[in-house]
Design a protein around this motif. Structure first.
Motif, PDB file in Angstrom:
ATOM      1  N   HIS A 260       6.281   2.612   0.186  1.00 21.12           N
ATOM      2  CA  HIS A 260       6.528   3.503  -0.945  1.00 21.12           C
ATOM      3  C   HIS A 260       7.491   4.607  -0.539  1.00 21.12           C
TER       4      HIS A 260
ATOM      5  N   TYR B 207       7.665   5.349 -12.021  1.00 22.96           N
ATOM      6  CA  TYR B 207       7.652   4.346 -10.952  1.00 22.96           C
ATOM      7  C   TYR B 207       8.450   3.106 -11.321  1.00 22.96           C
TER       8      TYR B 207
ATOM      9  N   PHE C 175       1.942   3.142 -13.334  1.00 18.61           N
ATOM     10  CA  PHE C 175       1.346   3.657 -12.096  1.00 18.61           C
ATOM     11  C   PHE C 175      -0.150   3.387 -12.105  1.00 18.61           C
ATOM     12  N   GLY C 176      -0.654   2.801 -11.028  1.00 20.83           N
ATOM     13  CA  GLY C 176      -2.094   2.587 -10.905  1.00 20.83           C
ATOM     14  C   GLY C 176      -2.661   1.823 -12.074  1.00 20.83           C
ATOM     15  N   SER C 177      -3.693   2.389 -12.700  1.00 25.13           N
ATOM     16  CA  SER C 177      -4.364   1.721 -13.815  1.00 25.13           C
ATOM     17  C   SER C 177      -3.745   2.080 -15.169  1.00 25.13           C
ATOM     18  N   GLN C 178      -2.670   2.876 -15.164  1.00 28.95           N
ATOM     19  CA  GLN C 178      -2.025   3.231 -16.427  1.00 28.95           C
ATOM     20  C   GLN C 178      -1.405   1.991 -17.057  1.00 28.95           C
TER      21      GLN C 178
ATOM     22  N   SER D   8       7.302  -0.013  -3.698  1.00 29.04           N
ATOM     23  CA  SER D   8       7.122   0.936  -4.791  1.00 29.04           C
ATOM     24  C   SER D   8       8.082   2.104  -4.629  1.00 29.04           C
TER      25      SER D   8
ATOM     26  N   HIS E 189       0.883  -1.164   0.000  1.00 28.71           N
ATOM     27  CA  HIS E 189       0.000   0.000   0.000  1.00 28.71           C
ATOM     28  C   HIS E 189       0.919   1.212   0.000  1.00 28.71           C
TER      29      HIS E 189
END
Length: 154
Positions: free
Chosen positions: A66, A113, A93-96, A121, A61
């Motif tokens: 991170h 990232y 990154f994320g949903s990219q 991360s 998380h």
């Protein structure tokens, strides 16, 4: 009163493996004991503690596993080449779906990232001066998109 961040900590599975990884990033060794090693991010200003132990099994998380390293805008533009040169792969990154660095105009920063050997991360991040006319943009923009918008303002 506050002048910056002095330290951050990450859990790791194998301290020796992690030490080699963070040295590859250019962090300078500060000290270690049986299950802990510290590396200077900026000598005398900020360091990163690596802690070998079961905590590495804590699910990822961003509030727990991170760290973002400050870089220049120009360095961030070249970050994929630099990461590749030290055999580290960037991650989306994320949903990219793209691993390319991107700008967050509404936050005034840019990022790329990647992960350490334990799935912590890591981020290369820089401040971006955002003209008032563009501060409303919440989309993540590529450097090309960002620089095109800046050119259109001229």
């Amino acid at each position: 009163m506050l002048q910056g961040l002095y330290e951050a900590h990450l859990p790791v599975k194998d301290l020796e493996v992690s030490m080699k990884f963070y040295e590859k990033l250019g962090l300078k060794f500060a000290w270690r004991d049986e299950d802990t090693a510290f590396y200077w991010i900026e000598k005398g200003k900020s360091w990163l503690g690596l802690w070998e132990g079961e905590e590495v099994q804590t699910p990822y998380h961003p509030a727990l596993r991170h760290v973002a390293f400050r870089v220049t805008y120009d360095d961030l533009k070249e970050s994929l080449k630099w990461l590749e040169s030290i055999q580290i792969e960037a991650v989306p990154f994320g949903s990219q779906t793209s691993v390319d660095p991107f700008i967050r105009p509404h936050q005034g920063n840019a990022s790329v990232y990647f992960d350490d050997p334990d799935g912590n991360s890591l981020e290369l991040m820089c401040h971006v001066d955002v003209p008032d006319e563009l501060k409303h943009i919440e989309d993540k923009l590529s450097f090309d998109e960002w620089e095109k918008l800046l050119d259109e303002l001229k």
